[in-house]
Design a protein around this motif. Structure first.
Motif, PDB file in Angstrom:
ATOM      1  N   GLY A  57       0.814  -1.214   0.000  1.00  0.00           N
ATOM      2  CA  GLY A  57       0.000   0.000   0.000  1.00  0.00           C
ATOM      3  C   GLY A  57       0.846   1.262   0.000  1.00  0.00           C
ATOM      4  O   GLY A  57       0.544   2.223  -0.713  1.00  0.00           O
ATOM      5  N   LEU A  58       1.914   1.268   0.787  1.00  0.00           N
ATOM      6  CA  LEU A  58       2.816   2.424   0.802  1.00  0.00           C
ATOM      7  C   LEU A  58       3.471   2.638  -0.555  1.00  0.00           C
ATOM      8  O   LEU A  58       3.568   3.768  -1.042  1.00  0.00           O
ATOM      9  N   LYS A  59       3.910   1.560  -1.182  1.00  0.00           N
ATOM     10  CA  LYS A  59       4.538   1.668  -2.492  1.00  0.00           C
ATOM     11  C   LYS A  59       3.542   2.155  -3.531  1.00  0.00           C
ATOM     12  O   LYS A  59       3.882   2.974  -4.398  1.00  0.00           O
ATOM     13  N   ALA A  60       2.293   1.697  -3.465  1.00  0.00           N
ATOM     14  CA  ALA A  60       1.264   2.137  -4.403  1.00  0.00           C
ATOM     15  C   ALA A  60       0.997   3.635  -4.229  1.00  0.00           C
ATOM     16  O   ALA A  60       0.854   4.372  -5.230  1.00  0.00           O
ATOM     17  N   GLU A  61       0.954   4.121  -2.978  1.00  0.00           N
ATOM     18  CA  GLU A  61       0.756   5.552  -2.729  1.00  0.00           C
ATOM     19  C   GLU A  61       1.900   6.349  -3.304  1.00  0.00           C
ATOM     20  O   GLU A  61       1.685   7.414  -3.899  1.00  0.00           O
ATOM     21  N   ARG A  62       3.108   5.855  -3.149  1.00  0.00           N
ATOM     22  CA  ARG A  62       4.296   6.569  -3.666  1.00  0.00           C
ATOM     23  C   ARG A  62       4.248   6.652  -5.177  1.00  0.00           C
ATOM     24  O   ARG A  62       4.524   7.691  -5.768  1.00  0.00           O
TER      25      ARG A  62
END
Length: 57
Positions: free
Chosen positions: A48-53
């Motif tokens: 999820g963090l990588k997708a937000e980035r």
């Protein structure tokens, strides 16, 4: 809505700080300082963090 501005003496400010600190300590002791606990799957959280980035560019 109007903002109310009040003047506090240094002693009153210190008493207010002590009350606020005690409130935070109690909330922390009750486990509510950061909200209710949430079960998190580490791998899903990282994805999820990588997708937000990526979405930010």
């Amino acid at each position: 809505m109007r903002t109310l501005t009040i003047s506090l003496t240094p002693q009153q400010r210190e008493e207010l700080r002590a009350l606020e600190l005690e409130h935070l300590k109690r909330a922390n002791a009750d486990g509510m300082a950061s909200g209710k606990p949430v079960e998190v799957e580490p791998a899903e959280f990282i994805r999820g963090l990588k997708a937000e980035r990526r979405a930010r560019g």
